[in-house]
Design an enzyme around this catalytic site. Structure first.
Site, PDB file in Angstrom:
ATOM      1  N   ASP A  85       0.862  -1.175   0.000  1.00 14.41           N
ATOM      2  CA  ASP A  85       0.000   0.000   0.000  1.00 14.41           C
ATOM      3  C   ASP A  85       0.903   1.231   0.000  1.00 14.41           C
ATOM      4  OD1 ASP A  85      -2.489   1.508   0.434  1.00 14.41           O
ATOM      5  OD2 ASP A  85      -3.212  -0.369   1.288  1.00 14.41           O
ATOM      6  N   ASP A 122      -3.152   4.675  -2.353  1.00 15.66           N
ATOM      7  CA  ASP A 122      -4.246   5.221  -1.563  1.00 15.66           C
ATOM      8  C   ASP A 122      -4.670   6.597  -2.092  1.00 15.66           C
ATOM      9  OD1 ASP A 122      -5.708   4.672   1.022  1.00 15.66           O
ATOM     10  OD2 ASP A 122      -4.887   6.647   1.522  1.00 15.66           O
ATOM     11  N   GLU A 129      -6.295   3.979  -6.115  1.00 13.37           N
ATOM     12  CA  GLU A 129      -7.627   4.192  -5.526  1.00 13.37           C
ATOM     13  C   GLU A 129      -8.049   5.617  -5.856  1.00 13.37           C
ATOM     14  OE1 GLU A 129      -9.880   3.936  -1.205  1.00 13.37           O
ATOM     15  OE2 GLU A 129      -8.023   5.046  -1.447  1.00 13.37           O
ATOM     16  N   HIS A 152     -11.160  -3.354   2.850  1.00 15.50           N
ATOM     17  CA  HIS A 152     -11.138  -3.030   4.279  1.00 15.50           C
ATOM     18  C   HIS A 152     -11.973  -1.797   4.612  1.00 15.50           C
ATOM     19  CE1 HIS A 152      -8.339  -0.386   2.361  1.00 15.50           C
ATOM     20  NE2 HIS A 152      -8.251   0.339   3.455  1.00 15.50           N
ATOM     21  N   ASP A 153     -12.518  -1.119   3.603  1.00 14.52           N
ATOM     22  CA  ASP A 153     -13.353   0.067   3.832  1.00 14.52           C
ATOM     23  C   ASP A 153     -14.837  -0.215   3.616  1.00 14.52           C
ATOM     24  OD1 ASP A 153     -11.114   1.691   4.286  1.00 14.52           O
ATOM     25  OD2 ASP A 153     -10.977   2.290   2.182  1.00 14.52           O
TER      26      ASP A 153
HETATM   27  O1  TEU Z   1      -9.775   5.356   1.621  1.00 22.32           O
HETATM   28  C1  TEU Z   1     -10.221   6.464   0.894  1.00 22.32           C
HETATM   29  C2  TEU Z   1     -11.560   6.898   1.131  1.00 22.32           C
HETATM   30  O2  TEU Z   1     -12.069   7.706   0.394  1.00 22.32           O
HETATM   31  C3  TEU Z   1     -12.239   6.390   2.343  1.00 22.32           C
HETATM   32  O3  TEU Z   1     -12.220   7.368   3.302  1.00 22.32           O
HETATM   33  C4  TEU Z   1     -13.602   6.017   2.014  1.00 22.32           C
HETATM   34  O4  TEU Z   1     -14.324   7.140   1.630  1.00 22.32           O
HETATM   35  C5  TEU Z   1     -14.233   5.438   3.232  1.00 22.32           C
HETATM   36  O5  TEU Z   1     -13.363   4.521   3.793  1.00 22.32           O
HETATM   37  C6  TEU Z   1     -15.483   4.722   2.853  1.00 22.32           C
HETATM   38  O6  TEU Z   1     -16.014   4.268   4.016  1.00 22.32           O
HETATM   39  C7  TEU Z   1      -8.415   5.184   1.784  1.00 22.32           C
HETATM   40  C8  TEU Z   1      -8.136   3.936   2.591  1.00 22.32           C
HETATM   41  O7  TEU Z   1      -8.577   2.818   1.877  1.00 22.32           O
HETATM   42  C9  TEU Z   1      -8.779   4.077   3.934  1.00 22.32           C
HETATM   43  O8  TEU Z   1      -8.661   2.920   4.716  1.00 22.32           O
HETATM   44  C10 TEU Z   1      -8.118   5.241   4.625  1.00 22.32           C
HETATM   45  O9  TEU Z   1      -8.769   5.480   5.845  1.00 22.32           O
HETATM   46  C11 TEU Z   1      -8.159   6.514   3.781  1.00 22.32           C
HETATM   47  O10 TEU Z   1      -7.811   6.286   2.425  1.00 22.32           O
HETATM   48  C12 TEU Z   1      -7.164   7.501   4.317  1.00 22.32           C
HETATM   49  O11 TEU Z   1      -5.870   7.056   4.077  1.00 22.32           O
END
Ligand code: TEU
Length: 565
Positions: free
Chosen positions: A99, A206, A264, A338-339
């Site tokens: 990542d 990210d 992403e 994971h989100d």
């Molecule tokens: O996620 C990007 C992001 O836009 C997230 O905040 C998303 O909107 C949210 O998780 C949806 O529920 C990335 C990573 O994947 C995330 O884990 C991080 O928290 C975020 O960036 C900040 O680095």
């Protein structure tokens, strides 16, 4: 075999290290834990592991807030442990993708600590602004713009040390780097080259479409709580994004070395995606879109504004991406990470009767599309949402802050808990379910997030032993991608776009045609026949199905893959 890049034939497995396997009993997953499970990944047949961050971090956002890009956090182990994981994977023919979190660092990163001093040469490495004109610095409303952060509250934090504010699109412990500064960019590229030299095969980037900001930074529409602007279009796809991605590709040797990349991208649309993944552009291999993750959101587009899934809308969206990147660019294919909550609970039916079939059918539908499929740890077992009933069970800052802010704004706590139980990121972060033992074989200590009670039934050990399990269905889908060029490169065509129950499409390469029909409902479904429905099935070969003895009707959540003649 075509001369397509290697990652177009790959299936990726995402590991969220904190929740995968704990070797030392501290309740938090670690690198030796991952090493002990590489044979499991090999049995599933995946080609690539994407490892969520293991770098040094204060863990405000579970490692997405990095304080040292070149070292491993002691929670997860050592650099030597990471090297052992890379070797263990490589020995099994599996690549490792790290990542890359470079829109922001941790506020505890030495770069930011230095930057807090206005006289420091690193001042300009972050985005500092004075208070809004006519306002006393540090008082309510004095923030330089009205931007909200993705994690609630203002996107600006006042730093009394210098009397100015810094921008943080995520938490206040995640200050945004200033990509306009060439020293910042060179420091990032040098760090990336260092990882490539250590044997890393690529990067998952990210929120990479946030790195180029549009200057000057100005107020946006006040469309969010507290009069803040929650309009990500203000901050995505800035004017220098293409330039930065090309420079990164060149400086790190991404195309030259054949490295894997996935960016992403918040709010990315098909046209942007095509422009970033066109091989001729020299930017990225593929991007992660959020569009299909927002189809069960209401008009506000906010993730907490939940509406029932419209299958025709989901099909239309996935088809749009399939068509849009058919000839130029490449798709990533995912239903979980994971989100996001667990897909079997979100799009399938996680009750006892249909959990297995619906988990398999979601997999069939996704894995036979054109693109690179991603499996998020536990998805291959049909793991479900966590089922938390109290806000105290949650750990994730996104959920807990949203709850606190909404309760303060007068929202009904019970209603909020229902929405959070459906959508929280913690649904994906409960410990991996390895076996039926008390902590699911994840840890001998106390797990950092509760183990889901259904691990007694839903676990890797049981799944491996059962040839009809979700795991073996995934294994077979992965095998099919490796075996059949038509799965990798065949042209996609959506069938029955308006059907509320069936997800059906064909994949065609030369004279080979595959047909996927999937019942996305807990009721039986009639297979329509006649003009403008499905192609005739006479003589078709069933390559894969979720049910024994396929009948004329599809059973609830049944899906089939046919090779047509
Ligand atoms: O996620 C990007 C992001 O836009 C997230 O905040 C998303 O909107 C949210 O998780 C949806 O529920 C990335 C990573 O994947 C995330 O884990 C991080 O928290 C975020 O960036 C900040 O680095």
């Amino acid at each position: 075999m075509s001369d397509a890049p290697w990652w177009q034939s790959s299936v990726v497995y995402q590991i969220y290290p904190r929740s995968f396997a704990d070797s030392d009993g501290d309740g938090i997953g670690d690198l030796p834990g991952i090493l002990s499970r590489v044979d499991y990944l090999s049995a599933l047949g995946v080609d690539v592991v994407w490892l969520s961050p293991v770098y040094r971090s204060p863990m405000d956002d579970n490692g997405y807030d990095i304080s040292d890009y070149s070292d491993v956090d002691p929670l997860f182990g050592t650099l030597a442990d990471l090297e052992a994981v890379i070797e263990g994977l490589h020995a099994r023919g599996i690549k490792l993708v790290m990542d890359l979190v470079v829109n922001h660092t941790s506020d505890e990163h030495p770069w930011f600590q230095e930057s807090r001093d206005p006289a420091s040469p690193k001042r300009d490495w972050y985005i500092w602004r004075p208070a809004r004109e006519g306002h006393e610095p540090g008082t309510p409303g004095a923030e330089p713009t009205n931007w909200g952060s993705f994690f609630s509250g203002s996107g600006w934090q006042f730093d009394p040390k210098s009397g100015e504010y810094y921008l943080h699109l995520f938490s206040a412990k995640q200050p945004d780097l200033n990509w306009e500064n060439p020293e910042v960019r060179q420091a990032v590229y040098a760090m990336m080259r260092g990882w490539v030299e250590r044997g890393v095969d690529g990067f998952r980037m990210d929120v990479i479409n946030l790195i180029s900001k549009t200057y000057p930074l100005v107020d946006g529409p006040a469309n969010g709580p507290g009069g803040l602007c929650y309009d990500p279009s203000m901050v995505v796809e800035g004017p220098r994004l293409h330039e930065f991605l090309r420079e990164m590709n060149r400086e790190v040797g991404i195309s030259e070395r054949g490295l894997f990349t996935v960016g992403e991208m918040v709010l990315v649309d098909v046209d942007d995606a095509r422009s970033h993944t066109d091989e001729a552009a020299g930017e990225l291999g593929m991007v992660f879109t959020f569009e299909h993750m927002n189809i069960d959101s209401g008009p506000s587009g906010l993730k907490w504004d939940v509406v029932p899934l419209s299958l025709p809308a989901l099909k239309a969206n996935l088809a749009q991406w399939q068509y849009g990147l058919a000839d130029v660019g490449w798709n990533s294919l995912y239903f979980e990470n994971h989100d996001q909550p667990r897909s079997v609970s979100r799009f399938g039916d996680d009750g006892p009767e249909h959990r297995v079939a619906s988990a398999k059918t979601l997999a069939t539908t996704l894995h036979l599309l054109k693109g690179t499929p991603y499996v998020y740890q536990g998805q291959e077992l049909g793991m479900t949402n966590a089922g938390f009933a109290s806000i105290d069970q949650y750990d994730d800052l996104e959920s807990t802050r949203f709850y606190a802010e909404a309760v303060a704004g007068g929202a009904d706590p019970e209603g909020l808990l229902g929405v959070i139980a459906f959508k929280s990121r913690d649904n994906a972060r409960t410990p991996m379910q390895w076996d039926a033992s008390p902590n699911a074989g994840f840890t001998t200590g106390t797990p950092w997030l509760p183990v889901t009670a259904n691990h007694v039934e839903i676990n890797a050990e049981a799944a491996i032993a059962d040839p009809t399990s979700v795991f073996h269905h995934y294994r077979r889908l992965i095998e099919l991608r490796h075996e059949l060029e038509v799965v990798r490169q065949g042209r996609f065509a959506l069938l029955l776009p308006d059907d509320e129950q069936l997800f059906a499409y064909t994949r065609t390469l030369d004279d080979e045609v595959l047909l996927v029909v999937a019942n996305w409902s807990s009721q039986p479904a009639v297979l329509p026949s006649g003009p403008d429905t499905l192609p005739p099935l006479d003589g078709a070969e069933l390559l894969l199905g979720t049910h024994d003895d396929p009948a004329e009707h599809l059973a609830p959540w049944e899906s089939r893959l046919y090779r047509l003649v």
